[in-house]
Design a protein around this motif. Structure first.
Motif, PDB file in Angstrom:
ATOM      1  N   VAL A   1      -8.141 -10.281  40.646  1.00 24.77           N
ATOM      2  CA  VAL A   1      -7.995  -9.430  39.334  1.00 24.77           C
ATOM      3  C   VAL A   1      -8.755 -10.249  38.603  1.00 24.77           C
ATOM      4  O   VAL A   1      -9.123 -11.442  37.918  1.00 24.77           O
ATOM      5  CB  VAL A   1      -6.454  -9.248  39.152  1.00 24.77           C
ATOM      6  N   TYR A   2      -9.557  -8.807  37.610  1.00 21.90           N
ATOM      7  CA  TYR A   2     -10.211  -9.576  36.650  1.00 21.90           C
ATOM      8  C   TYR A   2      -9.932  -8.974  35.523  1.00 21.90           C
ATOM      9  O   TYR A   2      -9.002  -7.338  35.293  1.00 21.90           O
ATOM     10  CB  TYR A   2     -11.671  -9.548  37.029  1.00 21.90           C
ATOM     11  N   TYR A   3     -10.237  -9.464  34.327  1.00 20.48           N
ATOM     12  CA  TYR A   3      -9.599  -8.068  33.250  1.00 20.48           C
ATOM     13  C   TYR A   3     -10.679  -8.527  31.795  1.00 20.48           C
ATOM     14  O   TYR A   3     -11.688  -9.120  31.877  1.00 20.48           O
ATOM     15  CB  TYR A   3      -8.593  -9.623  31.838  1.00 20.48           C
ATOM     16  N   ASP A   4     -10.923  -6.846  31.298  1.00 21.66           N
ATOM     17  CA  ASP A   4     -11.924  -6.716  30.283  1.00 21.66           C
ATOM     18  C   ASP A   4     -11.564  -6.336  29.650  1.00 21.66           C
ATOM     19  O   ASP A   4     -10.344  -5.285  29.755  1.00 21.66           O
ATOM     20  CB  ASP A   4     -13.137  -5.685  31.245  1.00 21.66           C
ATOM     21  N   LEU A   5     -11.589  -6.106  28.338  1.00 22.11           N
ATOM     22  CA  LEU A   5     -11.421  -5.313  27.466  1.00 22.11           C
ATOM     23  C   LEU A   5     -12.269  -3.650  26.532  1.00 22.11           C
ATOM     24  O   LEU A   5     -12.544  -3.905  27.360  1.00 22.11           O
ATOM     25  CB  LEU A   5     -11.208  -6.183  26.247  1.00 22.11           C
ATOM     26  N   THR A   6     -10.616  -3.095  26.207  1.00 20.13           N
ATOM     27  CA  THR A   6     -10.424  -1.592  26.012  1.00 20.13           C
ATOM     28  C   THR A   6     -11.334  -1.417  24.495  1.00 20.13           C
ATOM     29  O   THR A   6     -11.011  -2.889  24.033  1.00 20.13           O
ATOM     30  CB  THR A   6      -9.216  -0.632  26.224  1.00 20.13           C
ATOM     31  N   GLU A   7     -11.396  -0.318  24.368  1.00 25.52           N
ATOM     32  CA  GLU A   7     -12.479  -0.663  22.711  1.00 25.52           C
ATOM     33  C   GLU A   7     -11.423  -0.541  21.894  1.00 25.52           C
ATOM     34  O   GLU A   7     -11.450  -1.335  21.086  1.00 25.52           O
ATOM     35  CB  GLU A   7     -12.034   0.774  22.329  1.00 25.52           C
ATOM     36  N   LEU A   8     -10.189  -0.314  21.972  1.00 24.49           N
ATOM     37  CA  LEU A   8      -8.717  -1.237  21.395  1.00 24.49           C
ATOM     38  C   LEU A   8      -8.624  -2.814  21.360  1.00 24.49           C
ATOM     39  O   LEU A   8      -8.734  -3.263  20.149  1.00 24.49           O
ATOM     40  CB  LEU A   8      -7.434  -0.725  21.698  1.00 24.49           C
ATOM     41  N   GLY A   9      -8.399  -3.204  22.434  1.00 22.64           N
ATOM     42  CA  GLY A   9      -9.261  -4.568  22.663  1.00 22.64           C
ATOM     43  C   GLY A   9     -10.477  -5.871  21.977  1.00 22.64           C
ATOM     44  O   GLY A   9      -9.860  -6.600  21.042  1.00 22.64           O
ATOM     45  N   LEU A  10     -11.083  -4.736  21.865  1.00 18.33           N
ATOM     46  CA  LEU A  10     -12.934  -4.406  21.660  1.00 18.33           C
ATOM     47  C   LEU A  10     -11.910  -5.104  19.652  1.00 18.33           C
ATOM     48  O   LEU A  10     -13.040  -5.992  19.127  1.00 18.33           O
ATOM     49  CB  LEU A  10     -13.704  -3.928  21.743  1.00 18.33           C
ATOM     50  N   ASN A  11     -11.511  -3.944  19.868  1.00 16.69           N
ATOM     51  CA  ASN A  11     -11.065  -3.627  17.884  1.00 16.69           C
ATOM     52  C   ASN A  11     -10.167  -5.321  17.561  1.00 16.69           C
ATOM     53  O   ASN A  11     -10.422  -5.801  16.386  1.00 16.69           O
ATOM     54  CB  ASN A  11     -10.410  -2.642  17.402  1.00 16.69           C
ATOM     55  N   VAL A  12      -9.208  -5.386  18.081  1.00 13.59           N
ATOM     56  CA  VAL A  12      -8.878  -6.625  17.660  1.00 13.59           C
ATOM     57  C   VAL A  12      -9.396  -8.466  18.640  1.00 13.59           C
ATOM     58  O   VAL A  12      -9.507  -8.405  17.050  1.00 13.59           O
ATOM     59  CB  VAL A  12      -7.358  -7.261  18.964  1.00 13.59           C
ATOM     60  N   SER A  13     -10.544  -8.320  18.872  1.00 12.97           N
ATOM     61  CA  SER A  13     -11.266  -9.757  18.822  1.00 12.97           C
ATOM     62  C   SER A  13     -12.167  -9.476  17.953  1.00 12.97           C
ATOM     63  O   SER A  13     -12.225 -10.625  17.124  1.00 12.97           O
ATOM     64  CB  SER A  13     -11.917  -8.794  20.139  1.00 12.97           C
ATOM     65  N   GLU A  14     -12.459  -8.387  17.284  1.00  8.43           N
ATOM     66  CA  GLU A  14     -13.253  -8.394  16.041  1.00  8.43           C
ATOM     67  C   GLU A  14     -11.842  -8.535  14.775  1.00  8.43           C
ATOM     68  O   GLU A  14     -13.334  -9.959  14.051  1.00  8.43           O
ATOM     69  CB  GLU A  14     -14.612  -7.223  16.038  1.00  8.43           C
ATOM     70  N   ILE A  15     -11.545  -8.428  14.945  1.00  7.73           N
ATOM     71  CA  ILE A  15     -10.656  -8.546  13.665  1.00  7.73           C
ATOM     72  C   ILE A  15     -10.387 -10.180  13.775  1.00  7.73           C
ATOM     73  O   ILE A  15      -9.806 -10.664  12.858  1.00  7.73           O
ATOM     74  CB  ILE A  15      -8.944  -7.720  13.471  1.00  7.73           C
ATOM     75  N   HIS A  16      -9.910 -10.622  15.031  1.00 10.57           N
ATOM     76  CA  HIS A  16      -9.883 -11.957  15.659  1.00 10.57           C
ATOM     77  C   HIS A  16     -11.198 -13.296  14.775  1.00 10.57           C
ATOM     78  O   HIS A  16     -10.342 -13.562  13.966  1.00 10.57           O
ATOM     79  CB  HIS A  16      -9.438 -12.003  16.690  1.00 10.57           C
ATOM     80  N   LYS A  17     -12.246 -12.240  14.725  1.00 13.91           N
ATOM     81  CA  LYS A  17     -13.614 -13.324  14.178  1.00 13.91           C
ATOM     82  C   LYS A  17     -12.898 -13.248  13.017  1.00 13.91           C
ATOM     83  O   LYS A  17     -13.664 -14.760  12.872  1.00 13.91           O
ATOM     84  CB  LYS A  17     -14.227 -12.778  15.100  1.00 13.91           C
ATOM     85  N   LYS A  18     -12.943 -12.039  12.681  1.00 16.49           N
ATOM     86  CA  LYS A  18     -13.252 -12.370  10.907  1.00 16.49           C
ATOM     87  C   LYS A  18     -12.015 -13.274  10.567  1.00 16.49           C
ATOM     88  O   LYS A  18     -12.287 -13.884   9.482  1.00 16.49           O
ATOM     89  CB  LYS A  18     -12.655 -10.597  10.450  1.00 16.49           C
ATOM     90  N   ILE A  19     -10.751 -12.948  11.124  1.00 13.80           N
ATOM     91  CA  ILE A  19      -8.975 -13.561  10.689  1.00 13.80           C
ATOM     92  C   ILE A  19      -9.661 -14.883  10.534  1.00 13.80           C
ATOM     93  O   ILE A  19      -9.871 -16.081   9.363  1.00 13.80           O
ATOM     94  CB  ILE A  19      -8.635 -13.503  11.025  1.00 13.80           C
ATOM     95  N   HIS A  20     -10.473 -15.738  11.817  1.00  6.95           N
ATOM     96  CA  HIS A  20     -10.595 -16.746  11.537  1.00  6.95           C
ATOM     97  C   HIS A  20     -11.700 -17.506  10.689  1.00  6.95           C
ATOM     98  O   HIS A  20     -11.867 -18.745  10.246  1.00  6.95           O
ATOM     99  CB  HIS A  20     -11.182 -17.090  13.488  1.00  6.95           C
ATOM    100  N   GLU A  21     -12.294 -16.445  10.398  1.00 14.93           N
ATOM    101  CA  GLU A  21     -13.866 -17.190   9.570  1.00 14.93           C
ATOM    102  C   GLU A  21     -13.346 -17.411   8.614  1.00 14.93           C
ATOM    103  O   GLU A  21     -13.725 -17.781   7.147  1.00 14.93           O
ATOM    104  CB  GLU A  21     -14.908 -16.154  10.154  1.00 14.93           C
ATOM    105  N   LYS A  22     -12.744 -15.891   7.902  1.00 18.03           N
ATOM    106  CA  LYS A  22     -12.171 -16.399   6.347  1.00 18.03           C
ATOM    107  C   LYS A  22     -11.202 -17.228   6.403  1.00 18.03           C
ATOM    108  O   LYS A  22     -11.574 -17.672   5.533  1.00 18.03           O
ATOM    109  CB  LYS A  22     -11.479 -14.926   6.064  1.00 18.03           C
ATOM    110  N   SER A  23     -10.253 -17.233   7.124  1.00 12.84           N
ATOM    111  CA  SER A  23      -9.118 -18.515   7.891  1.00 12.84           C
ATOM    112  C   SER A  23     -10.227 -19.839   7.188  1.00 12.84           C
ATOM    113  O   SER A  23      -9.500 -20.942   6.365  1.00 12.84           O
ATOM    114  CB  SER A  23      -8.643 -18.854   8.632  1.00 12.84           C
ATOM    115  N   TYR A  24     -10.657 -19.830   7.966  1.00 12.89           N
ATOM    116  CA  TYR A  24     -11.378 -21.635   7.853  1.00 12.89           C
ATOM    117  C   TYR A  24     -11.952 -21.843   6.919  1.00 12.89           C
ATOM    118  O   TYR A  24     -12.064 -21.703   5.774  1.00 12.89           O
ATOM    119  CB  TYR A  24     -12.792 -21.293   9.051  1.00 12.89           C
TER     120      TYR A  24
END
Length: 155
Positions: free
Chosen positions: A87-110
């Motif tokens: 079984v493999y996993y992929d992101l839904t649109e909701l998951g992609l939104n969370v991933s994008e926010i995650h990237k921004k949080i990491h960048e800003k936090s760094y």
């Protein structure tokens, strides 16, 4: 409150801030869930084994987390033609939104952390680094000690 207790309290606050409110998301997500979502985005054919290795978590923990993320609409699962076992996993649109926010949080936090660290001289930075290594070691040792106690008591 003396300085020792203030430091311990601050470390406790940092540790307890492990949930993030993501706009337009119904439930809070733990850092582990957010990192799992991010990993699913960048790991080709993300499965339980690959996610477990990437995140340093047990396959059981990843299985439980993926089931919750699936039920809440962040991920979807699929199988490859001719392989009904894996079984493999992929992101839904909701998951992609969370991933994008995650990237921004990491960048800003760094960047914010980097700015704070720049305020200290090299000797102070070395002391801070030693302190953080020591605290991390205490945390790891404590978890290992407790885990070994419970594993031995189950035998």
């Amino acid at each position: 409150m003396d300085i020792v207790n203030e430091i311990i309290f601050s470390l406790k606050e940092i540790q307890e801030n492990n949930e993030i409110d993501v706009p337009n998301i119904k439930n809070k997500l733990t850092f582990s869930q957010i990192h799992c979502i991010a990993a699913i985005e960048y790991i080709e054919d993300a499965n339980i084994t690959k996610l477990s290795q990437e995140l340093g978590m047990t396959t059981g923990a990843i299985t439980k987390m993926c089931k919750k993320l699936l039920n809440e609409g962040y991920v979807l699962k699929y199988q490859k033609e001719g392989n009904n076992k894996e079984v493999y996993y992929d992101l839904t649109e909701l998951g992609l939104n969370v991933s994008e926010i995650h990237k921004k949080i990491h960048e800003k936090s760094y960047n914010k952390k980097k700015d704070i660290i720049a305020q200290y001289n090299d000797e102070e930075k070395a002391t801070i680094l030693k302190f953080l290594h020591d605290m991390n070691s205490v945390t790891k040792d404590t978890f290992i000690e407790i885990a070994e106690k419970y594993i031995k008591s189950d035998d």
